[in-house]
Structures are given as C-alpha cells and as structure tokens.
Design a protein around this motif. Structure first.
Motif, PDB file in Angstrom:
ATOM      1  N   LYS A  64       0.826  -1.201   0.000  1.00 56.77           N
ATOM      2  CA  LYS A  64       0.000   0.000   0.000  1.00 56.77           C
ATOM      3  C   LYS A  64       0.865   1.258   0.000  1.00 56.77           C
ATOM      4  CE  LYS A  64      -3.631   2.306   2.694  1.00 56.77           C
ATOM      5  NZ  LYS A  64      -4.338   2.358   3.999  1.00 56.77           N
ATOM      6  N   GLU A  65       1.903   1.240   0.832  1.00 56.18           N
ATOM      7  CA  GLU A  65       2.749   2.433   0.908  1.00 56.18           C
ATOM      8  C   GLU A  65       3.498   2.652  -0.400  1.00 56.18           C
ATOM      9  OE1 GLU A  65       4.727   3.078   4.614  1.00 56.18           O
ATOM     10  OE2 GLU A  65       6.428   4.072   3.660  1.00 56.18           O
ATOM     11  N   ALA A  66       3.889   1.556  -1.068  1.00 60.77           N
ATOM     12  CA  ALA A  66       4.578   1.706  -2.346  1.00 60.77           C
ATOM     13  C   ALA A  66       3.638   2.272  -3.406  1.00 60.77           C
ATOM     14  CB  ALA A  66       5.141   0.361  -2.797  1.00 60.77           C
ATOM     15  N   LEU A  67       2.356   1.916  -3.318  1.00 56.69           N
ATOM     16  CA  LEU A  67       1.380   2.522  -4.233  1.00 56.69           C
ATOM     17  C   LEU A  67       1.314   4.026  -4.004  1.00 56.69           C
ATOM     18  CD1 LEU A  67      -1.064   2.617  -6.173  1.00 56.69           C
ATOM     19  CD2 LEU A  67      -2.505   1.969  -4.228  1.00 56.69           C
ATOM     20  N   LEU A  68       1.258   4.414  -2.746  1.00 56.14           N
ATOM     21  CA  LEU A  68       1.239   5.851  -2.446  1.00 56.14           C
ATOM     22  C   LEU A  68       2.499   6.527  -2.966  1.00 56.14           C
ATOM     23  CD1 LEU A  68       0.061   8.339  -0.979  1.00 56.14           C
ATOM     24  CD2 LEU A  68       1.296   7.587   1.048  1.00 56.14           C
ATOM     25  N   ARG A  69       3.632   5.888  -2.741  1.00 59.94           N
ATOM     26  CA  ARG A  69       4.903   6.469  -3.183  1.00 59.94           C
ATOM     27  C   ARG A  69       4.895   6.667  -4.694  1.00 59.94           C
ATOM     28  NH1 ARG A  69       8.264   4.334   0.249  1.00 59.94           N
ATOM     29  NH2 ARG A  69       7.927   2.262  -0.613  1.00 59.94           N
ATOM     30  N   ALA A  70       4.416   5.675  -5.403  1.00 60.52           N
ATOM     31  CA  ALA A  70       4.377   5.786  -6.868  1.00 60.52           C
ATOM     32  C   ALA A  70       3.431   6.895  -7.301  1.00 60.52           C
ATOM     33  CB  ALA A  70       3.952   4.449  -7.473  1.00 60.52           C
ATOM     34  N   ALA A  71       2.297   7.018  -6.606  1.00 62.35           N
ATOM     35  CA  ALA A  71       1.338   8.064  -6.960  1.00 62.35           C
ATOM     36  C   ALA A  71       1.923   9.449  -6.690  1.00 62.35           C
ATOM     37  CB  ALA A  71       0.041   7.865  -6.172  1.00 62.35           C
ATOM     38  N   ALA A  75       2.614  12.291  -9.520  1.00 63.29           N
ATOM     39  CA  ALA A  75       1.916  13.576  -9.436  1.00 63.29           C
ATOM     40  C   ALA A  75       2.894  14.741  -9.332  1.00 63.29           C
ATOM     41  CB  ALA A  75       0.968  13.574  -8.233  1.00 63.29           C
ATOM     42  N   MET A  76       4.010  14.514  -8.670  1.00 62.43           N
ATOM     43  CA  MET A  76       4.955  15.612  -8.453  1.00 62.43           C
ATOM     44  C   MET A  76       5.849  15.856  -9.655  1.00 62.43           C
ATOM     45  SD  MET A  76       4.553  16.941  -5.418  1.00 62.43           S
ATOM     46  CE  MET A  76       6.144  17.707  -5.123  1.00 62.43           C
ATOM     47  N   ALA A  77       6.059  14.840 -10.470  1.00 62.93           N
ATOM     48  CA  ALA A  77       7.058  14.941 -11.536  1.00 62.93           C
ATOM     49  C   ALA A  77       6.852  16.162 -12.429  1.00 62.93           C
ATOM     50  CB  ALA A  77       7.077  13.653 -12.356  1.00 62.93           C
ATOM     51  N   PRO A  78       5.654  16.378 -12.993  1.00 64.58           N
ATOM     52  CA  PRO A  78       5.511  17.530 -13.893  1.00 64.58           C
ATOM     53  C   PRO A  78       5.654  18.862 -13.167  1.00 64.58           C
ATOM     54  CG  PRO A  78       3.385  16.465 -13.531  1.00 64.58           C
ATOM     55  CD  PRO A  78       4.411  15.570 -12.930  1.00 64.58           C
ATOM     56  N   VAL A 122      -8.150  16.987  -8.608  1.00 68.54           N
ATOM     57  CA  VAL A 122      -7.906  15.738  -7.876  1.00 68.54           C
ATOM     58  C   VAL A 122      -6.433  15.606  -7.535  1.00 68.54           C
ATOM     59  CG1 VAL A 122      -7.919  13.231  -8.066  1.00 68.54           C
ATOM     60  CG2 VAL A 122      -9.899  14.546  -8.838  1.00 68.54           C
ATOM     61  N   VAL A 123      -5.579  15.867  -8.522  1.00 67.76           N
ATOM     62  CA  VAL A 123      -4.138  15.765  -8.283  1.00 67.76           C
ATOM     63  C   VAL A 123      -3.685  16.808  -7.279  1.00 67.76           C
ATOM     64  CG1 VAL A 123      -1.867  15.800  -9.370  1.00 67.76           C
ATOM     65  CG2 VAL A 123      -3.824  14.858 -10.611  1.00 67.76           C
TER      66      VAL A 123
END
Lengths: 217, 217
Positions: A64-71, A75-78, A122-123
């Motif tokens: 679950k935490e890795a899913l959050l990390r990926a999200a 989201a932050m990249a751009p 949402v983002v």
DNA sequence: GCATAGTTCAAACGGACGTTTGAATGAGAG
DNA sequence: CTCTCATTCAAACGTCCGTTTGAACTATGC
C-alpha cells in the motif's frame, strides 16, 4: 469475463489508449488518498473503484505504501519539472527578483495542476493532503519527491532578499509551502473560485507583500 | 490489583489531585491523535498508554469519535475564551485596527497553547492536526468548536479593512487560519525555535503585511 | 451489616484490514 | 500448435479494529 478494450485496435475505430490496471490504480489512489488520507483509505476501496483485483496492488507496486509512493512521484514529476525549467530560465537572465521566484514556485503548483481538465483538482488535492498528512512517514515521502528543487528556490530567495535575515526568509518560505499545500488541498472549505489563475495571482500577491515586510529584525 | 491513588487522602500526605481515567484518556488522546491522526491512532494504543481498560472509552465517551470530540472541545475552550475576551476588549475601545485583530486571534492560538509547561506543544499540535485532518468529518468537528468566535473576527476584519473587497479579506482570513494551524501542527518540520512568542510576532508581522497589500482589485 | 450506583475488568463479538497464495487466463514467440 | 511469461483472479491468511457484554470491584449512604 470482464471485457477489456485493447490499445491499438486494428479496426476502423478510433485508437483509444485504454488505461492499464496500473494506471487505473494510480488514478483512483490519487482520488481516494486525497479524499480520505492514507490511513483512512483501504486498498479494497481503491481496487473496487479501479475495477481491479485486490492482489493487483501488491503485484504492481508491492504494498500500500509503495502505491502511495508511486502516486506521489507521478503527481509531483511535472510540477518539479516545470519549477526547474522556470528557475533555470530566471537564473539565465540574471538575478531574479523575489516576486519572480515566488511566481515560478506557486504557479506550477496551482496553475499547472488546477487547470487541465477534470483530473487537475484531484491531483492538487492529493498533493496537498500528502504534504499535510498526520503521519510523519507520509510527509517525508512527499518531501523526498520535492526537496531538491525546493532547496534551489530557498537559496535563490535568500539571494533575492539580501536585507532579510536567513531566518526571516526561511520563515516566509515555510509559510509559502504551507499556503500552497493549503490551497491545493482545499482543506478549509475554500472554493476554487471562478478562475484558478486568479487564485494563483491572489496567493502570489499575498506572499510577495508578506516577504517584503513579514520579517522581524 | 492495580493501585490507584485517591484524591483528597486523609493521611498527612500532600493532597495530589490524581488524574481520573477520563482525564488520562483525554490527555493521551490529544497526544496520540496529534501524532498519528484520527484514523492512524487506535483506541487500544490510547487505552494502553493511559493505563485504562479499552472499554473505558465507550463507558466515558461512547465512541472513538466522541472521545475526539471531547478532546477537541476541551482543547479549544481556553483558546476561544481568550479570543472572545480580547475581541470584547478591543471593540469596547472603539474600532480596532487590522493588526490588533490579527494579534488577538493569533496569540491565543500560539502563545497560550505553546507557552505553558510540557503539554502546550502537545495541545497545539493536536489542534493543528485536527484542523487539517484528511477527513472532512473530522475537520467539521474542529470547525464546530471554533466557528462562532472565528466569524466575529472575520466580520471585524472586514470592518477594519474597508478599502479591501470582502473577497480579499476572506482570502487573507483563510490564509491566517491555515498558517496558524500549520505552525500549531509543526507539520513542515519547522522547529518551534527559541521563543514561541517570537514565532507569534513573526507570524503576525507576516500576516499584517500580507493583509495590507495581499489583495487583488 | 446491606443496598446502590459508579467504575473497571477480561473476554469476546463481527468485521475490515494489508498481504499472500496458487491456480486460471491472456497474448506473443518459436 | 506449444511453450513462456506477464497478468488477473477467487480465496484465504493472520492481525487488528471499534464495540459490546456481563461480571467484579469500589465507595458511599443507609
């Protein structure tokens, strides 16, 4: 069996790039984590909404935490990219003023993320909520994604405000981060209002004025 | 059987007002909810730390959410009282300036709660975290405890800033609430610093400057 | 003494949680 | 076709959750 459209169909149909399970999970995770927070959102709620099996989370992300990390990373990249681009551009032209720096920091966080289409808010809410999550571990997860470029802005602000003490600039900087996250998360019932660009202008003007005088000798 | 000191002992011992189970639960709930958030804190963690049976929560409060509600009410009460007192005093002297209003709002939230003893920062963090909780239901729980007096401040600020549009004042007001909660919760790793009173002064100066110019026609 | 009301206790309730398993399914390469 | 490998699936794992129960304890008034 559940039908699933396939990317790049050969028929005369328009090519519709259907989201993969991984992408659907990230999209729904953004939405749900942004609404209920990390602890308040279950993997079952996410996978049901994403029309995925619950095991898909651990298959694609590991936990679950890795899913959050990926999200968070996605989201932050751009936002980080745009901030870097603007800062490079400003520094190439010479010593940027504080207002230019503030604008270059705020606008990618609000504009970029609030403007485009339905998913923008949402983002934005997702990012703002993660930045303020009750758990320090989650907040550090956000910090890890944004620290490098943020540190550059802090240094540039220090240079742009030589008459302010480093402590005063750092204080204003923290307030800038906080207010940006506040308006991203829409936590205090503030309506986004007619024009998100107007919100950005208001926030920038607010911060510029505060930076000019909001320090104590 | 677990020993328990009794209030008002008849022996020659000093009279030590021992916390009741109800008070211990409220104290620990403040601390743990402030650290991990509502969803991230279990009743078992609270009752173990409070040396109470897990059923004590439902006996004394009725539910987990009712425990939170009681803790919020207890923590907010002195802040609201002090804010009301200061506002009454200011309005009795005539039309208060914006800076006076800001000071009268911020100081009870920071000073009052940061100063006194060891529990001050715990209470401050608890309030700040509840105000920013991911769940809207929890945030409304905070709003319900602070709305009346807050509305008075907003109205007084509108009167003190006749040249600003109501929208601009409301925007600044939201930012004031957000920054106060931010510094109360210490969410962004900001150290409280040497003197909490200095933090209050810095924040007030920051807000005064922003209110003066942080609006858009 | 007994009765009473307030409080604490160990134990259990059903349910939801994150995670794991092992088989079934799918598309693509040889 | 067969083999392969990535993906999806239903089902179950053990654990923790908030809540409830009914008995045991405590202090006070009679």
């Amino acid at each position: 069996m559940p039908e699933r459209a396939v990317a790049g169909g050969k028929e005369n149909s328009v090519e519709i790039p259907v989201e993969s399970t991984r992408e659907r999970l990230l999209n729904i995770a953004e939405q749900r984590f942004g609404e209920g927070g990390y602890e308040g959102t279950s993997l079952r709620a996410i996978t049901v909404a994403a029309a995925a099996n619950i095991a898909a989370v651990n298959y694609h992300f590991g936990s679950k935490e890795a899913l959050l990390r990926a999200a968070v990373a996605r989201a932050m990249a751009p936002v980080n990219t745009e901030r870097r681009r603007r800062l490079d551009q400003l520094e190439a032209k010479g010593d940027p003023a504080a207002e230019q720096l503030i604008r270059a920091f705020i606008e990618p966080g609000l504009d970029l993320v609030l403007r485009r289409g339905e998913r923008g808010p949402v983002v934005a809410r997702f990012i703002g909520r993660v930045a303020f999550d009750p758990s320090q571990r989650i907040r550090e997860l956000y910090a890890a994604e944004s620290d490098p470029v943020e540190a550059r802005y802090l240094a540039a602000l220090q240079a742009a405000l030589p008459r302010s003490t480093p402590e005063a600039v750092a204080f204003g900087y923290v307030n800038m981060l906080g207010l940006l996250a506040l308006h991203q998360s829409q936590a205090l019932g503030l309506e986004v209002g007619e024009d998100p660009a107007k919100l950005a202008e208001n926030l920038i003007a607010f911060l510029v004025a505060a930076f000019d005088r909001g320090l104590r000798d």
